[in-house]
Scaffold this active site. Structure first.
Site, PDB file in Angstrom:
ATOM      1  N   LYS A  14       0.827  -1.217   0.000  1.00  0.00           N
ATOM      2  CA  LYS A  14       0.000   0.000   0.000  1.00  0.00           C
ATOM      3  C   LYS A  14       0.858   1.263   0.000  1.00  0.00           C
ATOM      4  CE  LYS A  14      -2.416  -0.955   3.749  1.00  0.00           C
ATOM      5  NZ  LYS A  14      -1.818  -2.242   4.166  1.00  0.00           N
ATOM      6  N   ARG A  89      -9.420   0.652   9.229  1.00  0.00           N
ATOM      7  CA  ARG A  89      -8.957  -0.692   9.584  1.00  0.00           C
ATOM      8  C   ARG A  89      -9.970  -1.437  10.442  1.00  0.00           C
ATOM      9  NH1 ARG A  89      -3.118   0.484   9.109  1.00  0.00           N
ATOM     10  NH2 ARG A  89      -1.867  -1.398   9.314  1.00  0.00           N
ATOM     11  N   ARG A 128      11.670  -6.178   4.857  1.00  0.00           N
ATOM     12  CA  ARG A 128      11.601  -4.729   5.062  1.00  0.00           C
ATOM     13  C   ARG A 128      12.218  -4.374   6.417  1.00  0.00           C
ATOM     14  NH1 ARG A 128       5.749  -1.995   4.723  1.00  0.00           N
ATOM     15  NH2 ARG A 128       5.593  -2.390   6.922  1.00  0.00           N
ATOM     16  N   ARG A 134      11.358   1.142  11.060  1.00  0.00           N
ATOM     17  CA  ARG A 134      10.113   0.894  11.774  1.00  0.00           C
ATOM     18  C   ARG A 134      10.337  -0.118  12.886  1.00  0.00           C
ATOM     19  NH1 ARG A 134       4.900   0.694   7.961  1.00  0.00           N
ATOM     20  NH2 ARG A 134       4.292  -0.606   9.717  1.00  0.00           N
ATOM     21  N   ARG A 146       0.237  -9.251  13.315  1.00  0.00           N
ATOM     22  CA  ARG A 146      -0.402  -8.207  12.489  1.00  0.00           C
ATOM     23  C   ARG A 146      -1.322  -8.822  11.442  1.00  0.00           C
ATOM     24  NH1 ARG A 146       3.839  -4.480   9.995  1.00  0.00           N
ATOM     25  NH2 ARG A 146       2.169  -2.981   9.756  1.00  0.00           N
TER      26      ARG A 146
END
Ligand code: AMP
Length: 193
Positions: A14, A89, A128, A134, A146
């Site tokens: 996204k 969400r 990532r 992050r 998640r």
């Protein structure tokens, strides 16, 4: 005002696709994940409290996120359209967004749903995590959490918009350019409708 929701599980691309879409269409990018990270950097009370949820792979409470989105909408009164990324969400957030847009005589014409296999998602997120700053990336257990939270709390949002016939499913596997072409084609089609 032409608004788009970019929907999909964590790791579905996204953020990457949002950057390309805002450049092409001039949307104002509204990513609640980015807004939360900004609050954290500024060490605001909201940012510090929200981080406790983020680091566990949980969702930040609805009222906090809805308040942030409401302020962002008010700060961009002349936006040609918003690209919502990582929001809504939960169904509560989706209902709140409908109300907020209604006040602005606007709506959500299309929800673009990026579909990616779960094992590919975990792989992308763990990778990532090796390079990103992050704090919620990298740890595979947090990633699995998640994905669970996504399925339980966020997938019902797709059903909410499917009932309104707004969801377009996009194959989120393949190259960044191919996925971008698929997303652009769907947006162009909606704009022409
Ligand atoms: P993201 O950058 O969209 O992957 O978001 C990172 C984290 O921020 C999520 O795992 C949640 O903890 C939190 N977050 C972002 N957007 C929302 C939202 N709309 N509702 C609740 N929590 C959110």
């Amino acid at each position: 005002m032409f608004n788009v929701i970019l929907f999909g599980p964590p790791g579905s691309g996204k953020g990457t696709q949002s950057e390309k879409l805002i450049e092409k269409y001039g949307f104002v990018h509204l990513s609640t994940g980015d807004l939360l990270r900004k609050e954290r950097q500024l060490k605001t009370h909201l940012g510090i409290e929200a981080q406790k949820f983020v680091d566990k792979g949980q969702l930040v409470p609805d009222e906090v996120v809805i308040g942030m989105v409401s302020s962002a909408l008010d700060e961009n009164l002349n936006a040609p359209g918003f690209l919502f990324d990582g929001f809504p969400r939960t169904v509560t957030q989706a209902e709140a967004l409908d109300r907020l847009l209604e006040l602005k005589k606007s709506e959500i014409p299309v929800v673009l749903f990026l579909e990616v296999d779960e094992e590919e998602l975990i792989k992308r997120l763990v990778n990532r995590g090796k390079t990103s700053e992050r704090t919620d990336d990298g740890d595979e257990n947090i990633q699995r959490k998640r994905q669970q939270v996504y399925k339980k709390e966020t997938l019902p949002v797709a059903a909410y918009y499917a009932k309104k016939k707004k969801v377009v499913t996009i194959n989120g596997m393949g190259s960044i350019e191919d996925i971008f072409s698929r997303l652009s084609a769907s947006i162009d089609k909606k704009i022409a409708d």
